[in-house]
Design an enzyme around this catalytic site. Structure first.
Site, PDB file in Angstrom:
ATOM      1  N   PRO A 253      12.179   0.590 -23.878  1.00  8.05           N
ATOM      2  CA  PRO A 253      12.010  -0.490 -23.060  1.00  8.05           C
ATOM      3  C   PRO A 253      13.544  -0.811 -22.194  1.00  8.05           C
ATOM      4  O   PRO A 253      14.546  -0.860 -23.082  1.00  8.05           O
ATOM      5  CB  PRO A 253      11.272  -1.743 -23.699  1.00  8.05           C
ATOM      6  N   GLY A 254      13.501  -1.326 -21.384  1.00  9.43           N
ATOM      7  CA  GLY A 254      14.858  -1.821 -20.769  1.00  9.43           C
ATOM      8  C   GLY A 254      15.749  -1.225 -20.286  1.00  9.43           C
ATOM      9  O   GLY A 254      16.716  -1.746 -19.940  1.00  9.43           O
ATOM     10  N   GLY A 256      15.642   0.750 -17.689  1.00 11.69           N
ATOM     11  CA  GLY A 256      16.058   0.984 -16.203  1.00 11.69           C
ATOM     12  C   GLY A 256      14.988   1.965 -15.608  1.00 11.69           C
ATOM     13  O   GLY A 256      15.176   2.366 -14.553  1.00 11.69           O
ATOM     14  N   LYS A 257      13.840   2.213 -16.332  1.00  9.14           N
ATOM     15  CA  LYS A 257      12.937   3.269 -15.653  1.00  9.14           C
ATOM     16  C   LYS A 257      12.330   2.616 -14.475  1.00  9.14           C
ATOM     17  O   LYS A 257      12.130   3.159 -13.484  1.00  9.14           O
ATOM     18  CB  LYS A 257      11.745   3.426 -17.024  1.00  9.14           C
ATOM     19  N   THR A 258      11.771   1.254 -14.672  1.00  3.77           N
ATOM     20  CA  THR A 258      11.329   0.716 -13.389  1.00  3.77           C
ATOM     21  C   THR A 258      12.272   0.666 -12.161  1.00  3.77           C
ATOM     22  O   THR A 258      12.012   1.122 -11.037  1.00  3.77           O
ATOM     23  CB  THR A 258      10.827  -0.668 -13.572  1.00  3.77           C
ATOM     24  N   HIS A 474      27.431  -8.362 -51.180  1.00  8.28           N
ATOM     25  CA  HIS A 474      26.202  -7.462 -50.726  1.00  8.28           C
ATOM     26  C   HIS A 474      26.716  -6.521 -49.445  1.00  8.28           C
ATOM     27  O   HIS A 474      26.702  -5.672 -49.621  1.00  8.28           O
ATOM     28  CB  HIS A 474      24.886  -8.111 -50.517  1.00  8.28           C
ATOM     29  N   GLU A 475      27.129  -7.538 -48.681  1.00 12.27           N
ATOM     30  CA  GLU A 475      27.788  -6.659 -47.318  1.00 12.27           C
ATOM     31  C   GLU A 475      29.219  -5.781 -47.703  1.00 12.27           C
ATOM     32  O   GLU A 475      29.035  -4.842 -46.984  1.00 12.27           O
ATOM     33  CB  GLU A 475      27.794  -7.558 -46.310  1.00 12.27           C
ATOM     34  N   HIS A 478      28.070  -2.525 -48.937  1.00  8.51           N
ATOM     35  CA  HIS A 478      27.881  -1.716 -48.003  1.00  8.51           C
ATOM     36  C   HIS A 478      29.022  -0.983 -47.405  1.00  8.51           C
ATOM     37  O   HIS A 478      28.990   0.109 -47.362  1.00  8.51           O
ATOM     38  CB  HIS A 478      26.832  -2.126 -46.866  1.00  8.51           C
TER      39      HIS A 478
HETATM   40  P1  ADP Z   1      12.011  -0.456 -18.108  1.00  7.51           P
HETATM   41  O1  ADP Z   1      11.323  -0.177 -16.948  1.00  7.51           O
HETATM   42  O2  ADP Z   1      12.822   0.753 -18.622  1.00  7.51           O
HETATM   43  O3  ADP Z   1      11.567  -1.175 -19.239  1.00  7.51           O
HETATM   44  P2  ADP Z   1      13.451  -1.929 -16.356  1.00  7.51           P
HETATM   45  O4  ADP Z   1      13.805  -0.932 -15.127  1.00  7.51           O
HETATM   46  O5  ADP Z   1      12.343  -3.097 -15.993  1.00  7.51           O
HETATM   47  O6  ADP Z   1      13.365  -1.389 -17.673  1.00  7.51           O
HETATM   48  O7  ADP Z   1      14.813  -2.862 -16.350  1.00  7.51           O
HETATM   49  C1  ADP Z   1      14.803  -4.251 -16.488  1.00  7.51           C
HETATM   50  C2  ADP Z   1      16.103  -4.800 -15.776  1.00  7.51           C
HETATM   51  O8  ADP Z   1      17.215  -4.252 -16.690  1.00  7.51           O
HETATM   52  C3  ADP Z   1      16.572  -4.296 -14.522  1.00  7.51           C
HETATM   53  O9  ADP Z   1      15.613  -5.205 -13.507  1.00  7.51           O
HETATM   54  C4  ADP Z   1      17.967  -4.295 -14.516  1.00  7.51           C
HETATM   55  O10 ADP Z   1      18.258  -5.743 -14.007  1.00  7.51           O
HETATM   56  C5  ADP Z   1      18.279  -3.968 -16.028  1.00  7.51           C
HETATM   57  N1  ADP Z   1      18.710  -2.679 -15.977  1.00  7.51           N
HETATM   58  C6  ADP Z   1      18.352  -1.897 -16.754  1.00  7.51           C
HETATM   59  N2  ADP Z   1      18.954  -0.582 -16.879  1.00  7.51           N
HETATM   60  C7  ADP Z   1      19.681  -0.806 -15.826  1.00  7.51           C
HETATM   61  C8  ADP Z   1      20.803   0.164 -15.278  1.00  7.51           C
HETATM   62  N3  ADP Z   1      20.926   1.616 -15.845  1.00  7.51           N
HETATM   63  N4  ADP Z   1      21.670  -0.261 -14.431  1.00  7.51           N
HETATM   64  C9  ADP Z   1      21.776  -1.483 -14.025  1.00  7.51           C
HETATM   65  N5  ADP Z   1      20.626  -2.456 -14.251  1.00  7.51           N
HETATM   66  C10 ADP Z   1      19.899  -1.891 -15.531  1.00  7.51           C
HETATM   67 ZN    ZN Z   2      21.844  -5.086 -47.554  1.00  4.30          ZN
END
Ligand code: ADP
Ligand code: ZN
Length: 676
Positions: A253-254, A256-258, A474-475, A478
């Site tokens: 997630p996040g 940039g697929k969308t 602990h840390e 590691h």
């Molecule tokens: P996904 O669909 O993979 O969950 P999103 O495309 O919705 O992720 O990404 C969320 C936001 O993160 C985007 O609107 C953008 O602002 C930022 N973002 C993610 N990937 C990129 C990228 N490669 N370049 C620029 N902005 C990005």
């Molecule tokens: Zn630990």
């Protein structure tokens, strides 16, 4: 990373008020619905009014008057309605007595009764009428009349239905609102309509292009082809080639697929339908399938265009997996409809379906077959170069101070997704604004990074000096073990500043490797157990702080034994099921006896690693103590501190060289974060 949080703030490009193509029809529909209510209401009122008008113009009379009229022979007939009310019709004599203006009709009476009389009990009334007329030659008799009161009958039917309807509508409204379905999507007439949001030229919000997407070079090259398909389909169809119908974007997630899908629409300048897989799913049977149908009909009318289905796993999960729980027929029929639609449209109809998921492995195999989502594009977390570019994209609109260094920030944000970085930039701007600064400086960005990593830094979280010491050792345990073991990942940074729930964290820089040897896994296990071993060596007692370490180590040992065939006793056997589709996941694929062997081997491996960790730390107790003291003093230490204490690692890269290398390398493995 908490994706939910990051997504919202990191979306400056996403329009908040997308155009909704369904808006207009929705409005109309709802208008119609109100008309129906109005007509119903009017009919009810009318019936009430007119019904009454013809039945009740009369006056109630009392017993005395009735007797008088009977004795004077002024009554033509008495009709007893439903054994409750008596209606009195006067004859000509009675009429001229009481209503001199009214003339009797052909039957010798008026058509409507002249008086009504409320009878008490039926017997008494009959007796009364009889005795009153004693001796009269032509007595009137009581006619029993059954008159069904259709008004109240109808109401008795209509009201419950009406209430049900109202209740249902309220329910649907509420639901529509909760699900964020725009417009009147919640009203009963629209339940089968797709909830896709349309972005097109008219709404002026497909302004995302490839230059807004940083990094992701390989993905861009592949997706560029899709743009070309949409722009010049003839180029491909002329040669008899088939344009793909579906492209699957796979990645966490996040990443940039969308954004990527939107940029395709922006580049090709075509309309873009966007919705999430969960939008299809509703509590009503058949709704999902009808939404799919509606979506594709809309899309075909706008072709060439792109349909983007986010989180397609919501509907695309493998079928028949829940044999035990009865499965989910609604989801399956939605999926079936999607498959049918994708088979149904020709390859040259100009509709391309892009779908995103972070779990390609759980998707139904039928979805990935030729002619459907047969192309997959991997969208990975950005590497250090990618992160720098993403910072550049999101810093475009910001007022930056002179000390902001993108390379440095990229180094500080291992494992961040694009959305996280967008969030960092936004957060930094907010922080600077809160402090009343004119520009956003380096420290704002660093604070933002910290904030995103572990929630707010808890400055006032109370940790006793004693606890701090335990955490530091602990840390340091590691850090020491991983530094001294050839195949363990070298450390980048350790902190004992509490963040969110965890008490400390360490970042490692993994070697680049596609396959992992037994030795490497074993060394990692030792380093993971190094935290607890340090507590044992230094304090002679262990604490609960190693829960996540133990979990990780146990899983790793289990994987070595049962998945990777790295254990002598079990041998070259893997119980891993890559299809993930077996129907009866409750049964183990091995015998009880093997299960015992597995248990024994797992605990033997873990124990061996623990003993090794103890041995290393006992040998290097001085270094460990120095490191822990440094941690207590500075709270954060880096690779250099380790180098000062233990000397350079004789093998592999130090992380500095590594970071320099990273620029040239496209795929860098991300440092992993270990808590406590
Ligand atoms: P996904 O669909 O993979 O969950 P999103 O495309 O919705 O992720 O990404 C969320 C936001 O993160 C985007 O609107 C953008 O602002 C930022 N973002 C993610 N990937 C990129 C990228 N490669 N370049 C620029 N902005 C990005
Ligand atoms: Zn630990």
């Amino acid at each position: 990373m908490d994706n939910k949080e990051t997504k919202g703030a990191g979306n400056p490009n996403q329009p908040t008020q997308p155009n909704q193509p369904n808006q207009k029809p929705n409005g109309k529909r709802r208008f119609n619905l109100y008309w129906i209510y109005a007509i119903l209401f009017a009919v009810l009122i009318g019936v009430n009014f007119f019904g009454r008008g013809s039945v009740t113009p009369q006056e109630d009379i009392d017993q005395g008057k009735l007797l008088e009229m009977l004795q004077k022979e002024e009554i033509a007939k008495i009709e007893l309605i439903n054994k409750e009310d008596a209606e009195i019709f006067l004859n000509q004599k009675g009429l001229s007595h009481y209503f001199p203006d009214v003339k009797a009709g052909s039957e010798g009476t008026t058509t409507t009764p002249n008086y009504t009389y409320k009878i008490g009990s039926l017997d008494r009334f009959e007796e009364l009428v009889e005795t009153a007329q004693e001796g009269i030659a032509k007595p009137v008799y009581i006619n029993n009349v059954r008159r069904s009161n259709w008004m109240s009958d109808i109401l008795a039917w209509v009201i419950p239905f009406g209430l049900l309807l109202v209740f249902y509508i309220i329910l649907m409204r509420g639901m529509g609102r909760n699900m964020g379905g725009g417009g009147g999507a919640g009203s009963i007439f629209n339940i089968g309509k797709s909830r896709a949001q349309l972005y097109d030229k008219d709404s002026n919000n497909v302004n995302v292009t490839f230059k807004d997407v940083a990094g992701l070079e390989e993905a861009k090259v592949e997706i560029m082809e899709v743009v070309d398909f949409l722009k010049n389909p003839e180029k491909y169809t002329k040669l008899g080639g088939k344009i793909p119908k579906g492209v699957l974007l796979v990645g966490p997630p996040g990443t940039g697929k969308t954004l990527l899908a939107k940029s395709v629409a922006g580049e090709a300048n075509v309309p873009f339908f966007s919705l999430s897989g969960s939008d299809f799913v509703e509590m009503f049977v058949g709704v999902g399938a009808s939404r799919v149908r509606d979506l594709f009909n809309n899309a075909k009318s706008k072709a060439p265009c792109i349909i983007f289905i986010d989180e397609i796993d919501a509907i695309g999960r493998a079928r028949g997996k829940n044999a035990l729980t009865g499965g989910n027929d609604e989801r399956e029929s939605t999926l079936n409809q999607l498959l049918t639609e994708m088979d149904g449209f020709g390859t040259n109809s100009g509709v391309i379906v892009l779908a995103a998921t972070n779990r390609a492995d759980i998707l139904d195999k039928a979805l990935l077959r030729a002619g459907r989502f047969d192309r997959q594009i991997y969208v990975e977390l950005p590497d250090i170069v990618g992160r720098k570019e993403i910072f550049e994209v999101h810093m475009r609109g910001l007022k930056l101070g002179p000390d902001v260094d993108k390379d440095f920030l990229a180094k500080q944000t291992p494992g961040f997704s694009g959305a996280d970085i967008a969030n960092v930039c936004n957060e930094a701007a907010l922080m600077a604004a809160r402090k009343g600064k004119k520009e956003i400086d380096k420290q704002d960005f660093l604070d933002a990074v910290d904030r995103i990593i572990g929630g707010l830094e808890k400055k006032n979280k109370i940790i006793t000096a004693e606890e701090k010491k335990v955490i530091a050792f602990h840390e340091a345990g590691h850090a020491t073990t991983s530094w001294l073991l050839q195949y363990a990942h070298p450390l980048v940074k350790v902190t004992i500043v509490p963040r969110g729930k965890s008490l400390g964290a360490a970042w490692y820089l993994p070697e680049e490797r596609q396959i992992t040897t037994k030795e490497q896994m074993y060394h990692e296990m030792i380093a993971t157990l190094g935290g607890r071993a340090a507590e044992q060596v230094v304090f002679g007692q262990i604490s609960t702080g190693a829960l996540s370490d133990l979990e990780k180590v146990t899983k790793q040992a289990f994987a070595m034994v049962t998945y990777y065939g790295l254990d002598e006793e079990i041998g070259n056997i893997s119980y891993y099921d890559s299809t993930g589709q077996q129907d009866y996941s409750l049964t183990k694929p091995y015998s009880e006896k093997t299960a015992e062997t597995i248990d024994r081997e797992v605990s033997r491996l873990v124990e061996k690693a623990y003993q090794e960790a103890l041995a290393i730390l006992t040998d290097h107790r001085d270094g460990l103590t120095q490191l822990a003291n440094k941690l207590i003093e500075k709270e954060v230490i880096f690779g250099e501190d380790l180098e000062n204490i233990f000397g350079k690692r004789p093998w592999g890269h130090a992380e500095d060289e590594k970071l320099k290398d990273a620029a040239e390398k496209a795929s860098e493995n991300e440092p992993q974060e270990t808590n406590a």
